[in-house]
Design a protein around this motif. Structure first.
Motif, mmCIF file in Angstrom:
data_model
loop_
_atom_site.group_PDB
_atom_site.id
_atom_site.type_symbol
_atom_site.label_atom_id
_atom_site.label_comp_id
_atom_site.label_asym_id
_atom_site.label_seq_id
_atom_site.Cartn_x
_atom_site.Cartn_y
_atom_site.Cartn_z
ATOM 1 N N THR A 1 3.297 4.398 2.827
ATOM 2 C CA THR A 1 4.546 3.835 2.313
ATOM 3 C C THR A 1 4.265 2.676 1.367
ATOM 4 O O THR A 1 4.879 2.560 0.298
ATOM 5 C CB THR A 1 5.435 3.345 3.474
ATOM 6 O OG1 THR A 1 5.678 4.430 4.377
ATOM 7 C CG2 THR A 1 6.762 2.818 2.961
ATOM 8 N N PHE A 2 3.321 1.828 1.754
ATOM 9 C CA PHE A 2 2.964 0.677 0.909
ATOM 10 C C PHE A 2 2.413 1.150 -0.440
ATOM 11 O O PHE A 2 2.775 0.619 -1.490
ATOM 12 C CB PHE A 2 1.932 -0.190 1.640
ATOM 13 C CG PHE A 2 1.628 -1.481 0.942
ATOM 14 C CD1 PHE A 2 2.461 -2.584 1.091
ATOM 15 C CD2 PHE A 2 0.513 -1.601 0.121
ATOM 16 C CE1 PHE A 2 2.189 -3.783 0.443
ATOM 17 C CE2 PHE A 2 0.221 -2.782 -0.527
ATOM 18 C CZ PHE A 2 1.073 -3.883 -0.370
ATOM 19 N N ARG A 3 1.558 2.180 -0.398
ATOM 20 C CA ARG A 3 0.985 2.700 -1.643
ATOM 21 C C ARG A 3 2.068 3.346 -2.507
ATOM 22 O O ARG A 3 2.107 3.141 -3.726
ATOM 23 C CB ARG A 3 -0.104 3.716 -1.320
ATOM 24 C CG ARG A 3 -0.819 4.246 -2.557
ATOM 25 C CD ARG A 3 -2.072 5.031 -2.199
ATOM 26 N NE ARG A 3 -1.790 6.223 -1.419
ATOM 27 C CZ ARG A 3 -2.121 6.387 -0.160
ATOM 28 N NH1 ARG A 3 -2.757 5.426 0.481
ATOM 29 N NH2 ARG A 3 -1.837 7.498 0.479
ATOM 30 N N LEU B 1 5.351 2.748 -2.571
ATOM 31 C CA LEU B 1 6.255 1.751 -3.143
ATOM 32 C C LEU B 1 5.522 0.865 -4.150
ATOM 33 O O LEU B 1 6.146 0.334 -5.076
ATOM 34 C CB LEU B 1 6.878 0.911 -2.027
ATOM 35 C CG LEU B 1 7.841 1.685 -1.105
ATOM 36 C CD1 LEU B 1 8.347 0.796 0.012
ATOM 37 C CD2 LEU B 1 9.005 2.257 -1.900
ATOM 38 N N ALA C 1 8.915 -1.861 2.110
ATOM 39 C CA ALA C 1 7.612 -1.489 2.649
ATOM 40 C C ALA C 1 7.475 -1.855 4.119
ATOM 41 O O ALA C 1 6.631 -1.294 4.835
ATOM 42 C CB ALA C 1 6.499 -2.171 1.846
#
Length: 453
Positions: A78-80, A82, A114
């Motif tokens: 998810t972090f990557r 976003l 995130a």
């Protein structure tokens, strides 16, 4: 994209997360510059743009697929996703007039997303794993279809909302698997004892011991009864060919394309192919030069393939193999194929070698979306081994297709059978919307280099 909306649960996740991102984007101005600006009409377009780009990035990073993820993997992906969305939006805002004003708000909203999205996902997955949110299901049958349906419920039960309570077999058949809960005659008793709310009928022989009266009674009591082929098709997006009967094709809803669909599909193909050729011409010219520099031989090559209704045509591609690649006859490409050149390895992974096929689309020999165009030698061989293989020739082959974006490159009869199941599903449900959704998924396949050899 169609995969996403075939499952109500995954579609709900998509809509909830779209709402969460939109809400966070709307709230960012309130946190940073005052709540009177949170619902400013001028920010509506930006909110919509941020939400769409973020959702697209989540989708292309596989966060709406069927693969289970650990909480750590979910957070990192998810972090990557976003982060990629943030980079795209930052460039867009930087290019737009006064766009720099949204930088802090963009970072605030995506940073909050995130954290919020993985937390919501973890809570949602925990709820789905509870028995309260899954219907208990029995599978009737002992053949390949019954085993496939049972395996599907075990693997994707949380997504399709079912929990496997067991499989029932007929008298005389061996109880040789832990999942077998009893005999067909035990259907009514087991449904009452185990609180069964769904029965998947996947029996190949429906004569003799088939529990017709019990199924009628359960149906009238509110238990969901579903035919095994229909269940498998709905849950997987492919047709189970091994137990497919001709009557299921002849009398099925589908497998009959309306003329207006063909006209719309052809118009769509012409527009996409013409636009694609214009945009891809510089890239094809540079690639052709690199191919010539890398190995001797022509930059382009053509090869006979089988088109609609078995008509042969010559397909055009940028050469990715040595010119003597088939000196010993036609052969499927393999993993790390030694016949592939250095430039060829890159253009096959990125699908650049297939760009000249847009000309085949423009002249009407191919479509943008359809089954993969096979070589006549392989068609004759596979037709002898795989039932219904020739039926895939009733439509034009495609540059991309439902099978191409769902499974790996076909290099054996077993791979060809797997792809045929997706091709028949596409032929059954062919529509312009389906074509567009496959093209959307093709972008993901190209970006992540899935399945190429």
């Amino acid at each position: 994209m169609l995969e996403l909306f075939r499952s109500p649960r995954r579609a709900m996740v998509w809509f909830v997360e779209a709402s969460l991102i939109s809400m966070l984007v709307c709230c960012a101005p309130g946190v940073l510059v005052g709540w009177e600006h949170a619902l400013d009409e001028e920010r509506f377009g930006r909110t919509l743009g941020v939400s769409l780009v973020a959702q697209a990035s989540l989708y292309y990073h596989g966060l709406y697929g069927t693969e289970p993820r650990t909480p750590g993997a979910l957070f990192l992906t998810t972090f990557r996703a976003l982060g990629v969305a943030g980079a795209v939006l930052w460039i867009a805002f930087w290019l737009a007039p006064d766009g720099h004003r949204g930088d802090r708000m963009l970072l605030t909203s995506l940073g909050a997303a995130a954290l919020v999205i993985p937390t919501w996902r973890a809570a949602y997955d925990r709820v789905l794993r509870s028995e309260s949110f899954s219907r208990r299901a029995l599978v009737l049958g002992s053949g390949e279809l019954a085993r496939a349906c049972a395996a599907l419920i075990r693997k994707q039960g949380e997504i399709i909302g079912l929990r496997l309570a067991g499989r029932l077999v007929s008298d005389g058949e061996p109880i040789d698997a832990p999942e077998i809960a009893g005999r067909t005659r035990d259907l009514r008793r087991l449904c009452e004892q185990r609180g069964i709310s769904a029965v998947i009928v996947a029996t190949s022989d429906r004569r003799g011991a088939f529990p017709l009266e019990e199924l009628l009674e359960l149906k009238l009591r509110g238990v969901g009864i579903e035919e095994g082929m229909d269940f498998y098709e709905r849950a997987t997006g492919k047709i189970f060919v091994r137990e497919l009967r001709p009557s299921q094709i002849i009398f099925s809803h589908g497998f009959s394309v309306r003329r207006r669909t063909l006209v719309a599909k052809r118009a769509f193909d012409v527009v996409c192919a013409a636009l694609g050729l214009v945009l891809a011409l510089p890239l094809m010219a540079v690639t052709a030069a690199l191919v010539k520099l890398d190995s001797r031989g022509p930059a382009l090559y053509s090869q006979v393939r089988t088109g609609a209704l078995g008509r042969p045509f010559r397909i055009h591609k940028l050469r990715s193999m040595r010119i003597d690649a088939e000196k010993n006859g036609a052969a499927w490409a393999t993993e790390d194929d030694p016949r592939v050149t250095r430039v060829g390895r890159f253009i096959r992974k990125t699908r650049i070698d297939e760009l000249p096929q847009l000309w085949n689309v423009l002249v009407g020999e191919m479509s943008m979306v359809g089954p993969r165009p096979e070589r006549p030698e392989f068609i004759d061989l596979l037709e002898q081994q795989i039932p219904y293989f020739r039926q895939r020739l009733c439509v034009k082959p495609g540059v991309t297709g439902h099978a191409q974006v769902r499974c790996r490159y076909g290099a054996s009869a077993e791979d060809a059978l797997e792809k045929l199941q997706y091709d028949l599903y596409y032929i059954k449900r062919m529509s312009l919307w389906f074509d567009i959704s496959i093209l959307v998924d093709t972008v993901k396949v190209v970006l992540w280099r899935i399945g190429a050899r």
